[in-house]
Motif scaffolding. Structure first.
Motif, PDB file in Angstrom:
ATOM      1  N   ASP A   1     -11.817  -0.039   0.550  1.00 44.58           N
ATOM      2  CA  ASP A   1     -10.995   0.240  -0.636  1.00 44.58           C
ATOM      3  C   ASP A   1      -9.741  -0.639  -0.637  1.00 44.58           C
ATOM      4  OD1 ASP A   1     -12.815   2.238  -1.326  1.00 44.58           O
ATOM      5  OD2 ASP A   1     -11.724   3.743  -0.167  1.00 44.58           O
ATOM      6  N   ILE A   2      -9.155  -0.837   0.551  1.00 47.11           N
ATOM      7  CA  ILE A   2      -7.952  -1.676   0.656  1.00 47.11           C
ATOM      8  C   ILE A   2      -8.284  -3.120   0.327  1.00 47.11           C
ATOM      9  CG2 ILE A   2      -6.253  -2.581   2.286  1.00 47.11           C
ATOM     10  CD1 ILE A   2      -6.323   0.170   3.670  1.00 47.11           C
TER      11      ILE A   2
ATOM     12  N   LEU B   1       0.848  -1.193   0.000  1.00 47.92           N
ATOM     13  CA  LEU B   1       0.000   0.000   0.000  1.00 47.92           C
ATOM     14  C   LEU B   1       0.881   1.240   0.000  1.00 47.92           C
ATOM     15  CD1 LEU B   1      -2.507  -1.010   2.851  1.00 47.92           C
ATOM     16  CD2 LEU B   1      -2.868  -1.275   0.388  1.00 47.92           C
TER      17      LEU B   1
ATOM     18  N   GLU C   1      -2.767   5.519   0.725  1.00 51.34           N
ATOM     19  CA  GLU C   1      -3.813   4.495   0.747  1.00 51.34           C
ATOM     20  C   GLU C   1      -4.063   3.972   2.153  1.00 51.34           C
ATOM     21  OE1 GLU C   1      -3.194   2.617  -3.749  1.00 51.34           O
ATOM     22  OE2 GLU C   1      -2.051   1.839  -2.031  1.00 51.34           O
TER      23      GLU C   1
ATOM     24  N   LEU D   1      -8.443  -3.535  -3.356  1.00 52.13           N
ATOM     25  CA  LEU D   1      -7.106  -3.624  -3.947  1.00 52.13           C
ATOM     26  C   LEU D   1      -6.525  -5.031  -3.799  1.00 52.13           C
ATOM     27  CD1 LEU D   1      -5.500  -0.277  -2.671  1.00 52.13           C
ATOM     28  CD2 LEU D   1      -6.169  -0.804  -5.033  1.00 52.13           C
TER      29      LEU D   1
ATOM     30  N   GLY E   1      -7.219   6.089   3.272  1.00 50.63           N
ATOM     31  CA  GLY E   1      -8.203   5.249   2.614  1.00 50.63           C
ATOM     32  C   GLY E   1      -9.117   4.557   3.617  1.00 50.63           C
TER      33      GLY E   1
END
Length: 594
Positions: free
Chosen positions: A186-187, A174, A178, A190, A182
């Protein structure tokens, strides 16, 4: 000194470890499966040691080095939002409070929690036999709230861009933004792919945290969790834990010396323990003279000694139960007990049965619980108890080392050799014929999976069970079957005998703060009718009243299909799970009939 250029790797699961490779070959092993690497680097001597010890570094005490220091922020039972905020707090501490620039660390989502990697050039840890202790002490002083298990001598962690099969998400790098700005959703998005295209930049350190390195390693250092014998002379253990107190140092010292002498500890060992307790408070020569004085005089201090009484605890095996006032508790007393219970770390002392069945329901065994397993003949009651003792995960079909706890198994129906063969079968997932033929070469391979169990086959009384628990200090006791526990001649009739045993075991579980599992048959009527409910056990009324949890196991001897039924679960949920018996005596979770 040889260069430390090797790492240990494990593929698919940390259990499949023992492969040492040059560190620069790690990328060759990224092939879509879970991959783990060692925290530490090894030299050629470690490679030779592993080759000579069944590919194991468990007892390798040679030199280790380190290339990257990892901070492990485990999700545990927390929410994803809380786990991210915990990571953000540590990143803030690194970047703002410790002035570590962003180019000197990297953040990863691990697939469930978070990893922060710091190059060794930030700390400049030197290769050494005691490096794991130095790293652990340094990191735990800086970040007391993090998981320290990764710093143990054989610690492993997940390699970036590999999948966490439990969550279906990848470990991915990350950016600082992020992570800090974030959202966890959202993480997680990813991490649905491996993110192999991440634009890496080299991590650069310049000794920024070198001043924080703890170079002196305590002689009684602790690396992992230790099951301390806390129920024996708790007053003496409390004295030791709180250290020398002004005004009572000499009197406290003599009581500890008396305890060591009475328990057969040599004076040399007592001196080492007392000097560590003293921590420079009293003159060392004076401490040594006091220890020798105590051993020569042979003083004995009992429960009524003023200083011993000050630190008395009801959990001690020597506690005088004639003081019934201990049962009268104020709201403040109960609030303290509740706080102690809810903040206690039960790792190594509890068993998450629901998790092992692959269920998200609430059913865990805790110290103080009496758990009853009953079912008709041929329903595999002993097999289920044996599976629990070995930490067998019915859902993933593997032995979970983290679920294993020290166990005393009272096998009152089956011989010791027979129980051991079953242990080998379950641990190795092999049928009887294979184990009977290959038991010599099989045992060294699974020894670590079965060595936490002690077995007794002689039918004891309740008093003898308590004495054995005091001696061995297990976290869990399995009594298989309770019908075979000896009762006093004055206790007559099946109901009274079952009541005597069940209530005795229940009191023992509470007073000794351990888990006790008792195995019992069902009554004849229920067995004939092939019906199972809470009242099916022998001595109905006695068993369900004494037990915190009652587990029914239904199934016939001529069928591999069985059903585990949680019939009583104080402070938990009721549910059923289907399992299937296998020739290795594993009860695998089954979906038959669903």
């Amino acid at each position: 000194m040889q260069a430390c250029s090797y790492i240990e790797i494990a593929k698919e699961t940390p259990r499949k470890r023992g492969v040492l490779i040059p560190k620069d070959e790690l990328l060759k092993h990224l092939n879509g499966i879970p991959l783990y690497r060692s925290m530490y680097l090894y030299d050629e001597s470690a490679v030779d040691f592993a080759d000579a010890n069944n590919n194991s570094l468990r007892n390798f005490y040679g030199t280790r080095a380190i290339d990257n220091i990892l901070i492990d922020i485990d999700r545990e039972q927390n929410t994803d939002d809380f786990t991210l905020r915990k990571c953000q707090a540590i990143v803030y501490q690194l970047n703002t409070e410790l002035d570590l620039p962003q180019h000197a660390f990297r953040i990863y989502f691990s697939g469930s929690g978070y990893h922060i990697v710091i190059p060794n050039s930030v700390f400049n840890f030197q290769p050494h036999e005691d490096l794991p202790f130095t790293v652990k002490q340094t990191m735990m002083k800086l970040f007391p709230e993090i998981d320290s298990m990764v710093y143990m001598r054989t610690g492993l962690y997940r390699v970036a861009h590999t999948i966490n099969r439990k969550t279906g998400l990848y470990k991915v790098p990350l950016t600082f933004s992020e992570c800090m700005f974030g959202k966890w959703q959202d993480i997680h998005d990813l991490a649905k792919t491996s993110r192999i295209e991440f634009p890496y930049e080299q991590l650069i350190g310049d000794g920024e945290l070198e001043d924080h390195v703890i170079t002196e390693v305590n002689m009684t250092r602790k690396m992992g969790k230790v099951m301390e014998p806390k129920k024996i002379a708790t007053c003496v253990q409390t004295m030791y834990d709180i250290g020398p107190q002004q005004g009572s140092r000499h009197t406290t010292l003599l009581r500890m010396v008396s305890h060591y002498r009475r328990n057969g500890i040599p004076s040399r060992a007592a001196k080492a323990a007392i000097l560590e307790w003293n921590d420079g408070n009293l003159n060392e020569q004076e401490v040594i003279m006091q220890v020798e004085y105590g051993y020569n005089k042979g003083y004995k201090y009992g429960c009524n000694d003023e200083l011993m009484k000050k630190h008395c605890s009801p959990k001690c095996i020597h506690y005088k139960r004639k003081d019934y006032n201990v049962d009268v508790m104020t709201a403040a007393d109960m609030q303290k007990d509740l706080s102690d219970r809810l903040t206690t770390d039960f790792t190594g002392r509890s068993y998450n049965f629901a998790k092992m069945l692959g269920s998200d329901r609430d059913c865990s065994f805790y110290p103080g619980d009496l758990v009853t397993i009953f079912g008709p003949t041929g329903s595999s009651k002993t097999t289920l108890a044996h599976n629990i003792a070995l930490g067998y995960n019915h859902n993933t079909d593997e032995i979970d080392l983290d679920a294993q706890i020290p166990t005393l198994y009272l096998s009152l129906e089956l011989a010791g050799w027979y129980m051991h063969r079953r242990s080998l079968q379950i641990a190795a997932d092999k049928p009887k014929e294979y184990v009977s033929e290959h038991y010599r070469e099989l045992y060294p391979k699974v020894k670590d999976l079965v060595s936490h169990i002690n077995v007794q086959t002689v039918a004891p009384t309740l008093e003898q069970i308590q004495m054995k628990i005091t001696e061995l200090q297990p976290s869990m006791v399995i009594v298989d079957y309770i019908d075979l526990v000896a009762t006093p001649a004055s206790v007559r009739g099946e109901y009274e005998q079952i009541k005597h045993i069940s209530h005795g075991l229940s009191n023992m579980a509470v007073n000794l703060d351990i888990i006790i599992i008792q195995v019992s048959q069902v009554s004849r009527d229920y067995s004939r009718n092939e019906v199972l409910d809470l009242y099916a056990g022998k001595g109905s009324g006695a068993i369900e009243n004494a037990s915190r949890k009652v587990i029914g196991l239904n199934g016939q001897a001529d069928s591999h299909q069985k059903e585990v039924q949680i019939l009583k679960n104080t402070d938990g949920e009721l549910f059923n799970t289907k399992v299937e018996w296998s020739p290795s005596f594993r009860l695998r979770r089954s979906t038959y009939g669903e």
